[in-house]
Enzyme design. Structure first.
Site, PDB file in Angstrom:
ATOM      1  N   ASP A   1       8.152   2.110   9.333  1.00 28.64           N
ATOM      2  CA  ASP A   1       6.879   1.373   9.381  1.00 28.64           C
ATOM      3  C   ASP A   1       6.229   1.404  10.765  1.00 28.64           C
ATOM      4  O   ASP A   1       6.135   0.391  11.464  1.00 28.64           O
ATOM      5  CB  ASP A   1       7.078  -0.066   8.894  1.00 28.64           C
ATOM      6  CG  ASP A   1       7.144  -0.130   7.379  1.00 28.64           C
ATOM      7  OD1 ASP A   1       7.362   0.929   6.757  1.00 28.64           O
ATOM      8  OD2 ASP A   1       6.971  -1.223   6.824  1.00 28.64           O
TER       9      ASP A   1
ATOM     10  N   LYS B   1       1.966   6.431   1.488  1.00 28.68           N
ATOM     11  CA  LYS B   1       1.485   5.214   2.169  1.00 28.68           C
ATOM     12  C   LYS B   1      -0.031   5.293   2.293  1.00 28.68           C
ATOM     13  O   LYS B   1      -0.558   6.277   2.808  1.00 28.68           O
ATOM     14  CB  LYS B   1       2.118   5.091   3.550  1.00 28.68           C
ATOM     15  CG  LYS B   1       1.670   3.837   4.289  1.00 28.68           C
ATOM     16  CD  LYS B   1       2.507   3.582   5.513  1.00 28.68           C
ATOM     17  CE  LYS B   1       1.957   2.404   6.320  1.00 28.68           C
ATOM     18  NZ  LYS B   1       2.750   2.182   7.525  1.00 28.68           N
TER      19      LYS B   1
ATOM     20  N   ASP C   1      -6.390  -4.034   0.946  1.00 30.33           N
ATOM     21  CA  ASP C   1      -7.077  -3.090   0.049  1.00 30.33           C
ATOM     22  C   ASP C   1      -6.174  -1.941  -0.396  1.00 30.33           C
ATOM     23  O   ASP C   1      -6.599  -1.049  -1.126  1.00 30.33           O
ATOM     24  CB  ASP C   1      -8.330  -2.530   0.736  1.00 30.33           C
ATOM     25  CG  ASP C   1      -8.006  -1.871   2.072  1.00 30.33           C
ATOM     26  OD1 ASP C   1      -6.817  -1.704   2.383  1.00 30.33           O
ATOM     27  OD2 ASP C   1      -8.956  -1.533   2.818  1.00 30.33           O
ATOM     28  N   GLY C   2      -4.936  -1.948   0.069  1.00 26.22           N
ATOM     29  CA  GLY C   2      -4.001  -0.898  -0.353  1.00 26.22           C
ATOM     30  C   GLY C   2      -4.187   0.424   0.371  1.00 26.22           C
ATOM     31  O   GLY C   2      -3.508   1.406   0.066  1.00 26.22           O
TER      32      GLY C   2
ATOM     33  N   ARG D   1       5.647  10.215   3.064  1.00 25.89           N
ATOM     34  CA  ARG D   1       6.755   9.985   3.996  1.00 25.89           C
ATOM     35  C   ARG D   1       8.072   9.877   3.236  1.00 25.89           C
ATOM     36  O   ARG D   1       8.075   9.614   2.031  1.00 25.89           O
ATOM     37  CB  ARG D   1       6.480   8.740   4.850  1.00 25.89           C
ATOM     38  CG  ARG D   1       6.328   7.457   4.059  1.00 25.89           C
ATOM     39  CD  ARG D   1       5.995   6.274   4.958  1.00 25.89           C
ATOM     40  NE  ARG D   1       6.235   5.009   4.272  1.00 25.89           N
ATOM     41  CZ  ARG D   1       6.187   3.816   4.843  1.00 25.89           C
ATOM     42  NH1 ARG D   1       5.901   3.683   6.109  1.00 25.89           N
ATOM     43  NH2 ARG D   1       6.426   2.716   4.146  1.00 25.89           N
TER      44      ARG D   1
ATOM     45  N   ARG E   1      14.978  -2.762   3.299  1.00 25.61           N
ATOM     46  CA  ARG E   1      14.862  -3.440   4.596  1.00 25.61           C
ATOM     47  C   ARG E   1      15.650  -4.740   4.581  1.00 25.61           C
ATOM     48  O   ARG E   1      16.080  -5.193   3.509  1.00 25.61           O
ATOM     49  CB  ARG E   1      13.393  -3.843   4.821  1.00 25.61           C
ATOM     50  CG  ARG E   1      12.419  -2.733   4.743  1.00 25.61           C
ATOM     51  CD  ARG E   1      11.294  -3.032   3.730  1.00 25.61           C
ATOM     52  NE  ARG E   1      10.590  -1.779   3.423  1.00 25.61           N
ATOM     53  CZ  ARG E   1       9.640  -1.283   4.184  1.00 25.61           C
ATOM     54  NH1 ARG E   1       9.219  -1.955   5.218  1.00 25.61           N
ATOM     55  NH2 ARG E   1       9.096  -0.125   3.902  1.00 25.61           N
TER      56      ARG E   1
ATOM     57  N   ARG F   1       0.836  -1.212   0.000  1.00 26.10           N
ATOM     58  CA  ARG F   1       0.000   0.000   0.000  1.00 26.10           C
ATOM     59  C   ARG F   1       0.869   1.259   0.000  1.00 26.10           C
ATOM     60  O   ARG F   1       0.449   2.315   0.471  1.00 26.10           O
ATOM     61  CB  ARG F   1      -0.923   0.005   1.196  1.00 26.10           C
ATOM     62  CG  ARG F   1      -0.220  -0.226   2.525  1.00 26.10           C
ATOM     63  CD  ARG F   1      -1.168  -0.026   3.652  1.00 26.10           C
ATOM     64  NE  ARG F   1      -0.587  -0.466   4.911  1.00 26.10           N
ATOM     65  CZ  ARG F   1      -1.148  -0.262   6.078  1.00 26.10           C
ATOM     66  NH1 ARG F   1      -2.279   0.379   6.147  1.00 26.10           N
ATOM     67  NH2 ARG F   1      -0.582  -0.683   7.179  1.00 26.10           N
TER      68      ARG F   1
ATOM     69  N   ASP G   1      10.897  -7.418   7.829  1.00 22.64           N
ATOM     70  CA  ASP G   1      10.470  -6.503   6.762  1.00 22.64           C
ATOM     71  C   ASP G   1      10.270  -5.082   7.300  1.00 22.64           C
ATOM     72  O   ASP G   1      10.095  -4.144   6.517  1.00 22.64           O
ATOM     73  CB  ASP G   1       9.179  -6.999   6.093  1.00 22.64           C
ATOM     74  CG  ASP G   1       8.087  -7.313   7.096  1.00 22.64           C
ATOM     75  OD1 ASP G   1       8.315  -8.164   7.968  1.00 22.64           O
ATOM     76  OD2 ASP G   1       7.006  -6.702   7.023  1.00 22.64           O
ATOM     77  N   ASN G   2      10.293  -4.924   8.610  1.00 16.69           N
ATOM     78  CA  ASN G   2      10.152  -3.587   9.193  1.00 16.69           C
ATOM     79  C   ASN G   2      11.470  -3.082   9.776  1.00 16.69           C
ATOM     80  O   ASN G   2      11.489  -2.098  10.505  1.00 16.69           O
ATOM     81  CB  ASN G   2       9.080  -3.593  10.288  1.00 16.69           C
ATOM     82  CG  ASN G   2       7.686  -3.776   9.710  1.00 16.69           C
ATOM     83  OD1 ASN G   2       7.444  -3.453   8.556  1.00 16.69           O
ATOM     84  ND2 ASN G   2       6.774  -4.302  10.501  1.00 16.69           N
TER      85      ASN G   2
HETATM   86  P1  AMP Z   1       3.059  -3.925   8.090  1.00 15.59           P
HETATM   87  O1  AMP Z   1       2.720  -4.866   9.190  1.00 15.59           O
HETATM   88  O2  AMP Z   1       2.209  -2.691   8.056  1.00 15.59           O
HETATM   89  O3  AMP Z   1       4.504  -3.607   8.053  1.00 15.59           O
HETATM   90  O4  AMP Z   1       2.692  -4.673   6.736  1.00 15.59           O
HETATM   91  C1  AMP Z   1       3.113  -5.977   6.408  1.00 15.59           C
HETATM   92  C2  AMP Z   1       2.833  -6.236   4.980  1.00 15.59           C
HETATM   93  O5  AMP Z   1       1.423  -6.153   4.733  1.00 15.59           O
HETATM   94  C3  AMP Z   1       3.468  -5.271   4.005  1.00 15.59           C
HETATM   95  O6  AMP Z   1       3.807  -5.988   2.861  1.00 15.59           O
HETATM   96  C4  AMP Z   1       2.366  -4.281   3.734  1.00 15.59           C
HETATM   97  O7  AMP Z   1       2.504  -3.636   2.501  1.00 15.59           O
HETATM   98  C5  AMP Z   1       1.153  -5.189   3.730  1.00 15.59           C
HETATM   99  N1  AMP Z   1      -0.089  -4.478   4.070  1.00 15.59           N
HETATM  100  C6  AMP Z   1      -0.458  -4.000   5.285  1.00 15.59           C
HETATM  101  N2  AMP Z   1      -1.667  -3.413   5.199  1.00 15.59           N
HETATM  102  C7  AMP Z   1      -2.077  -3.505   3.915  1.00 15.59           C
HETATM  103  C8  AMP Z   1      -3.237  -3.097   3.191  1.00 15.59           C
HETATM  104  N3  AMP Z   1      -4.235  -2.467   3.790  1.00 15.59           N
HETATM  105  N4  AMP Z   1      -3.282  -3.372   1.886  1.00 15.59           N
HETATM  106  C9  AMP Z   1      -2.288  -3.997   1.271  1.00 15.59           C
HETATM  107  N5  AMP Z   1      -1.176  -4.424   1.878  1.00 15.59           N
HETATM  108  C10 AMP Z   1      -1.061  -4.190   3.190  1.00 15.59           C
HETATM  109 MG    MG Z   2       5.898  -2.925   7.157  1.00 15.52          MG
END
Ligand code: AMP
Ligand code: MG
Length: 582
Positions: A346, A189, A201-202, A259, A266, A169, A336-337
């Site tokens: 993140d 973001k 849903d992005g 941002r 990462r 997203r 990944d964070n």
């Molecule tokens: P995060 O826990 O926010 O670091 O996200 C972990 C993974 O989930 C990353 O690949 C994000 O891009 C993906 N992600 C989180 N929320 C969404 C969302 N609403 N739509 C699409 N991808 C998401």
């Molecule tokens: Mg993340």
């Protein structure tokens, strides 16, 4: 691999100013600038220097003059051959092209960071009031030449390999070279689906976007390496979220944060390439990151990957120690964070610890407390082990062994830095044998009395040694809590004695030093929550207020005092929960 026992986190070792780990010299300076990978490079061309001098009138007055470039990223790596925002497994590339999906209007500019807009992006604040900016910073309009990219990465989530994740997203709009010669990568973001959206849903909702905006800016002003936030735009676009994963789905509203970071790569960026055996691409990405961001590593150094790895080990230890020094729990320390530049990225269900508790878990979705505040140092070690696995295909056997030794040095580096930071928090100069004990003793008393982390240190900074001696704590609420401990008097005598031995120091200097490192204001959950509730009805005054106050966290401010930001948290704050939902 040895683990840092929880107790060890607080059992601190004396620190030399420079420790050699396997022959590699690690900078252990407490100077924040000393730990920036991106030493300010000279402007690439003289024309840049002459085009920009430092007066405000030279700031960009219209978005037409604001130029980003994706060229470097596009030319450096193969791009996903498949086009379109449909979800798929992506191979043999670092980025996929992806067009943001504009947020549905009406759009509102909730807040902007002047420090970022003018100080980093060279843009006059007036520009942010334009319609053009509103659309640009929410993904609705692209600048000519901009090629939005989404990054392919993977990661270990909660201890397990999760496969392909990627920017689900977020869209990279390109790089901006500012008048200081710094290169920043801008990202939206919440800007819609990408090939990496999986079941998402992005989108991002208002509450998580307010939190990311406020916290990344607050962390910067606390002196913690972090991504930055330029603007926050909210929409009326409905976004469905089950905030506490209990079947209670609610309609929230979409928001986009603009941002920026020097780089968004990462640990997971390298992991996915190693996991899928794309070693040439792995080498390419490593070379790129080293060339662009690790200026002290020579590109023809045969040990460059080893030195890169050792540097990340060092810097990650420093970053996590800094988190601990301000009571910050990231909440989701998946690989990944974790940034390769060791900056905080993140922001999700993070939290600033209030009552001191090493088991503090900010994220209600983290049932096992894997990412509790006291576990962060260990988790850093786990993540660095995963980084080593990712880098190992480009290391020789000998280099791999040396990298393993560098990793073993992590514990010492972390403890040394933690010790330095907490010594400074107590105003201690020089090094004495009992310093680690003094710090550990205090933290144990804070744990027993559940004293407020931020205000205990702050009030120790604001009180004179005489008042401390007299134990005059009326209205000094955190110290009042702490002083209820049965061993408080013993600790106090030890502390005052230690301070009294500091020749060439005076009490006012001690207080000033301590006030410069112990913030009076941090983004407590209840403060964010209150601002979010208002933002959700389009009242952004509290977001603005918090943003303003947290830009000077070490300075007592009247408005902050009136708002109770340095007071004991309200009762309703204890009921607040933050989950992964965002
Ligand atoms: P995060 O826990 O926010 O670091 O996200 C972990 C993974 O989930 C990353 O690949 C994000 O891009 C993906 N992600 C989180 N929320 C969404 C969302 N609403 N739509 C699409 N991808 C998401
Ligand atoms: Mg993340």
């Amino acid at each position: 691999m040895c683990r840092i026992h929880r107790v060890l986190v607080f059992a601190l070792l004396a620190a030399a100013s420079l420790t050699s780990v396997n022959g590699l010299e690690f900078c252990q300076s407490t100077d924040r600038d000393c730990h920036s990978h991106d030493k300010i490079a000279p402007p690439p061309f003289d024309s840049v220097r002459s085009r920009w001098n430092t007066t405000v009138s030279n700031l960009i007055q219209s978005l037409d003059q604001f130029h980003l470039s994706s060229t470097k990223l596009i030319e450096a790596f193969p791009i996903d051959e498949v086009d379109g925002n449909f979800i798929r497994t992506v191979k043999n590339c670092i980025f996929s092209k992806s067009i943001p999906t504009p947020l549905k209007g009406p759009l509102r500019l909730a807040t902007v960071s002047k420090d970022v807009i003018e100080g980093i992006l060279d843009v006059h604040m007036a520009v942010t009031q334009s319609d053009e900016f509103l659309h640009y910073a929410s993904g609705g309009r692209l600048r000519p030449g901009s090629v939005p990219l989404t990054h392919r990465y993977g990661g270990h989530q909660f201890g397990y390999w999760a496969g392909q994740l990627g920017d689900g997203r977020a869209h990279s709009l390109g790089q901006y070279t500012n008048r200081k010669g710094e290169v920043w990568e801008l990202q939206l973001k919440g800007s819609g689906r990408t090939p990496y959206s999986r079941s998402g849903d992005g989108r991002a909702v208002i509450r998580s976007s307010v939190r990311e905006f406020l916290c990344s800016e607050a962390m910067h002003f606390l002196g913690v390496p972090t991504s930055r936030a330029a603007s926050l735009i909210v929409s009326d676009e409905p976004v469905l979220r089950d905030q506490f994963y209990n079947g209670n789905v609610k309609t929230e509203r979409g928001a986009v944060v603009l941002r920026l970071a020097k780089s968004w790569f990462r640990i997971g960026s390298l992991e996915i390439l190693a996991q899928s055996g794309e070693v040439d691409l792995l080498r390419k990405l490593l070379n790129f990151v080293i060339d662009e961001h690790f200026s002290s590593i020579k590109c023809d150094d045969p040990d460059k990957y080893l030195v890169f790895y050792s540097t990340v080990v060092n810097e990650t230890a420093h970053l996590i120690a800094q988190w601990m020094s301000v009571g910050f729990a990231h909440g989701v320390c998946n690989t990944d964070n974790f940034s390769l530049l060791s900056i905080t990225i993140d922001y999700g269900p993070f939290g600033f610890m209030e009552s001191y508790n090493p088991d503090f878990v900010p994220n209600t979705s983290d049932d096992e407390g894997r990412y509790s505040i006291g576990a962060q140092a260990n988790v850093g070690l786990f993540n660095l082990e995963k980084l080593l696995l990712a880098v190992s295909p480009v290391l020789s056997k000998k280099q791999l062994k040396e990298a393993e030794i560098a990793l073993k040095g992590y514990v010492d580096i972390y403890q040394m830095r933690f010790h330095q930071l907490f010594k400074a928090k107590l105003g201690l100069l020089g090094e004495e044998e009992g310093d680690a004990y003094l710090i550990a003793y205090l933290l144990k008393m804070m744990e027993d009395t559940r004293s407020d982390f931020t205000m205990t240190f702050r009030q120790l900074s604001e009180i004179s040694a005489q008042e401390l001696q007299n134990r005059n704590f009326t209205q000094i609420w955190a110290l009042e809590d702490l002083s209820s401990h049965k061993l408080f008097s013993d600790w106090l005598s030890m502390y005052l004695l230690r301070l009294s031995r500091q020749q060439k120091d005076c009490d006012l200097d001690r207080q000033q030093r301590m006030k410069n490192v112990n913030p009076r204001y941090v983004l407590r959950n209840w403060m964010a929550e209150s601002a979010i509730r208002r933002a959700e009805v389009n009242d952004f005054s509290e977001v603005e207020l918090l943003h303003h106050i947290l830009s000077s966290p070490f300075v007592t401010q009247e408005t902050a005092e009136e708002a109770g930001y340095a007071a004991s948290p309200p009762l309703w704050a204890t009921r607040l929960k933050v989950s992964c939902s965002s």
